[in-house]
Design a protein around this motif. Structure first.
Motif, short mmCIF file in Angstrom:
data_model
loop_
_atom_site.label_atom_id
_atom_site.label_comp_id
_atom_site.label_asym_id
_atom_site.label_seq_id
_atom_site.Cartn_x
_atom_site.Cartn_y
_atom_site.Cartn_z
N GLN A 84 -29.48 -35.19 61.84
CA GLN A 84 -30.00 -34.53 63.04
C GLN A 84 -30.26 -33.05 62.80
O GLN A 84 -31.23 -32.48 63.31
N GLN A 85 -29.43 -32.44 61.96
CA GLN A 85 -29.57 -31.02 61.70
C GLN A 85 -30.56 -30.72 60.59
O GLN A 85 -30.86 -29.55 60.31
N GLY A 86 -31.06 -31.73 59.92
CA GLY A 86 -32.08 -31.53 58.91
C GLY A 86 -31.59 -30.87 57.64
O GLY A 86 -32.35 -30.15 56.98
N VAL A 87 -30.33 -31.11 57.26
CA VAL A 87 -29.78 -30.49 56.04
C VAL A 87 -29.68 -31.47 54.88
O VAL A 87 -29.28 -31.09 53.78
N VAL A 88 -30.02 -32.74 55.09
CA VAL A 88 -29.90 -33.76 54.05
C VAL A 88 -31.15 -33.74 53.16
O VAL A 88 -32.27 -33.87 53.64
N GLU A 89 -30.95 -33.58 51.87
CA GLU A 89 -32.06 -33.58 50.91
C GLU A 89 -32.19 -34.91 50.18
O GLU A 89 -33.30 -35.30 49.80
N ALA A 90 -31.06 -35.59 49.94
CA ALA A 90 -31.09 -36.88 49.24
C ALA A 90 -29.92 -37.73 49.71
O ALA A 90 -28.89 -37.21 50.15
N GLU A 91 -30.10 -39.06 49.62
CA GLU A 91 -29.06 -39.97 50.10
C GLU A 91 -29.09 -41.24 49.27
O GLU A 91 -30.16 -41.76 48.93
N ALA A 92 -27.89 -41.71 48.92
CA ALA A 92 -27.79 -42.96 48.14
C ALA A 92 -26.57 -43.74 48.60
O ALA A 92 -25.48 -43.18 48.74
N ALA A 93 -26.76 -45.05 48.84
CA ALA A 93 -25.66 -45.90 49.29
C ALA A 93 -24.92 -46.47 48.08
O ALA A 93 -25.52 -46.78 47.04
N GLY A 94 -23.61 -46.59 48.20
CA GLY A 94 -22.79 -47.15 47.13
C GLY A 94 -21.65 -47.96 47.71
O GLY A 94 -21.51 -48.09 48.94
N GLU A 95 -20.80 -48.49 46.81
CA GLU A 95 -19.69 -49.32 47.28
C GLU A 95 -18.66 -48.50 48.06
O GLU A 95 -18.06 -48.98 49.01
N GLU A 96 -18.43 -47.25 47.63
CA GLU A 96 -17.42 -46.41 48.28
C GLU A 96 -17.92 -45.83 49.61
O GLU A 96 -17.12 -45.42 50.45
N GLY A 97 -19.21 -45.77 49.76
CA GLY A 97 -19.78 -45.16 50.95
C GLY A 97 -21.18 -44.65 50.67
O GLY A 97 -21.90 -45.19 49.81
N VAL A 98 -21.56 -43.56 51.36
CA VAL A 98 -22.89 -42.99 51.23
C VAL A 98 -22.76 -41.60 50.60
O VAL A 98 -21.97 -40.78 51.06
N THR A 99 -23.53 -41.37 49.52
CA THR A 99 -23.52 -40.05 48.87
C THR A 99 -24.76 -39.28 49.33
O THR A 99 -25.89 -39.77 49.25
N LEU A 100 -24.52 -38.06 49.82
CA LEU A 100 -25.61 -37.23 50.34
C LEU A 100 -25.61 -35.88 49.64
O LEU A 100 -24.56 -35.31 49.37
N THR A 101 -26.79 -35.37 49.36
CA THR A 101 -26.97 -34.00 48.91
C THR A 101 -27.46 -33.19 50.09
O THR A 101 -28.52 -33.48 50.66
N VAL A 102 -26.66 -32.17 50.47
CA VAL A 102 -27.00 -31.37 51.66
C VAL A 102 -27.23 -29.92 51.24
O VAL A 102 -26.63 -29.42 50.28
N HIS A 103 -28.11 -29.26 51.98
CA HIS A 103 -28.46 -27.85 51.74
C HIS A 103 -28.13 -27.09 53.02
O HIS A 103 -28.83 -27.21 54.01
N TRP A 104 -27.04 -26.32 52.99
CA TRP A 104 -26.55 -25.71 54.21
C TRP A 104 -25.90 -24.37 53.95
O TRP A 104 -25.74 -23.95 52.81
N THR A 105 -25.51 -23.70 55.07
CA THR A 105 -24.82 -22.42 54.96
C THR A 105 -23.32 -22.66 54.94
O THR A 105 -22.83 -23.76 55.26
N ALA A 106 -22.57 -21.63 54.56
CA ALA A 106 -21.11 -21.73 54.54
C ALA A 106 -20.58 -22.02 55.95
O ALA A 106 -19.62 -22.78 56.12
N ARG A 107 -21.20 -21.41 56.96
CA ARG A 107 -20.75 -21.67 58.33
C ARG A 107 -21.02 -23.11 58.74
O ARG A 107 -20.20 -23.75 59.39
#
Length: 435
Positions: free
Chosen positions: A401-424
């Protein structure tokens, strides 16, 4: 507060109170500001208080402040004649007046008197709207009034006490009043603590939302509320009047080039802001400490713009605003400058990338402000790889919803996401996961 303007104005408050403004220009007092500009600001403050009719204003040049009456006897006689001739009911002194000086001047002139602190407190008392604002003003007013208790008459002693033949004076009326004020201040502080706790809960809730906070600060009447209204479409009171708005306002807004941010409009600052008010409004002003970006709105058309900016920066430093928080300056009201003045202002601003020029009223130059804020917020971003469990669907949806996800991949443990965000944003996300 101590002065009822409506009551002074006559029966039922049907006519305005006639007031005179005096600015003491004391030699060697170390004031950097021009006395005429200081008087003009004091008269603007007086106009901001409803129910007053200004009969005029004067700069009173003094070699030194008289400890008992502020002014010399000759000046007091001159003022008394003017008060009687112009039917003045209230004298406003633009500067500090000791309790003894206030009492003696009121007796000598036969009118009520307010110093700069008292006038600003009256304006704040008239403008405060929220429960917190009202409590803060009441607390500041009581703190101020406590210093105004001057022992004047021994017949106010309430009782005699002590042992032996010589009894002590017992409790005087002043001591009783001081105790009553202290008790009321304790009650107000307790009520404020509850309100402040609620405000902190709201802050904690905002920290769980990944929107950066942009705070507008500036000298009173610099145009902050006009800018806030233009950016948000809100209808915050914006008038050519000092302290037109008091209570802080926050809105979520989509800034072109910066995305969604929380915009905060704060109370305007002023030179010689009463210490009682700085202390009372600290909880409100601390919203600035939560900001990712601060926009310092300056009225560049004002002759005292540099001195006003110095006052704002001094208060920000007093609040503890970190040097790491980026501050942009918007040199506002450029539309009021002549073409030659505007060219000179824009040439000065071009030397500093954190200074922008424009007009919050016409919208000129604001696109550059949006771009600068967006670049600052984007420049502070970093990439993180997250792994979310399959049952953390709410957190995953929130990131998208916040538009910070750059990539996403599903796996057995869960979902791995690459996010681009600020420290806050990262801190708020972690706070949301822990909640």
């Amino acid at each position: 507060m101590g002065i009822d303007v409506a009551e002074l104005g006559g029966e039922g408050g049907t006519r305005p109170t006639r007031a005179l403004v005096l600015h003491p220009d004391i030699r060697g007092a170390g004031r950097a500001r021009d006395a005429a500009d200081a008087l003009a600001e004091a008269m603007a403050l007086a106009r901001a208080l409803p129910g007053l009719e200004l009969t005029g204003g004067d700069v009173v040049r003094l070699p030194r402040a008289h400890p008992g009456q502020l002014f010399g006897s000759g000046k007091i006689e001159e003022l008394k004649a003017r008060v009687e001739a112009e039917e003045i009911e209230l004298v406003l002194i633009d500067g500090p007046v000791t309790p003894v000086q206030q009492r003696n001047l009121e007796r000598a002139l036969g009118v009520k008197l307010l110093d700069r602190t008292g006038l600003i407190l009256e304006i704040f008392a008239d403008r405060a709207q929220t429960r917190e604002g009202v409590l803060q003003v009441e607390l500041a007013a009581l703190s101020y009034q406590r210093t105004r208790l001057v022992r004047a008459w021994t017949h106010l002693e309430r009782q005699r006490g002590g042992l032996g033949f010589v009894g002590g004076p017992g409790e005087t009326q002043i001591e009783a009043d001081r105790r009553a004020i202290d008790e009321q201040m304790v009650r107000l502080r307790r009520q404020l603590e509850k309100v402040v706790r609620t405000r902190e809960l709201h802050r904690a809730a905002r920290r769980r939302v990944p929107f950066p906070v942009v705070a507008l600060v500036g000298y009173t009447n610099a145009g902050k509320s006009t800018l806030f209204n233009r950016l948000t479409g809100a209808e915050v009171l914006a008038k050519d009047m000092l302290f037109a708005t008091l209570d802080p306002t926050m809105r979520a807004v989509d800034l072109p080039g910066a995305g969604r941010v929380i915009l905060s409009d704060t109370v305007g600052f002023i030179s010689d802001l009463p210490t009682q008010l700085v202390a009372a409004f600290r909880a409100t002003l601390e919203e600035v400490l939560e900001a990712d970006v601060i926009v310092h709105v300056r009225d560049i058309s004002h002759p005292e713009s540099e001195a006003q900016a110095a006052d704002v920066l001094a208060i920000l430093t007093d609040l503890g605003v970190r040097d790491t928080v980026p501050v942009f300056e918007l040199w506002n009201k450029c539309d009021l400058l002549s073409p030659e003045e505007r060219a000179a202002v824009e040439a000065r601003a071009a030397r500093d990338p954190r200074v922008l020029t424009g007009s919050s009223l016409t919208g000129e130059g604001l696109a550059a402000l949006y771009t600068a804020i967006g670049a600052q917020l984007d420049g502070a971003r970093h990439r993180t790889v997250l792994t979310l469990a399959h049952d953390e669907g709410r957190a995953r949806a929130w990131l998208h919803q916040q538009g910070v996800v750059e990539a996403e991949a599903a796996g057995e443990e869960g979902v791995t996401l690459t996010v681009h965000w600020t420290a806050r944003q990262e801190a708020r996300f972690e706070g949301m996961r822990e909640a």
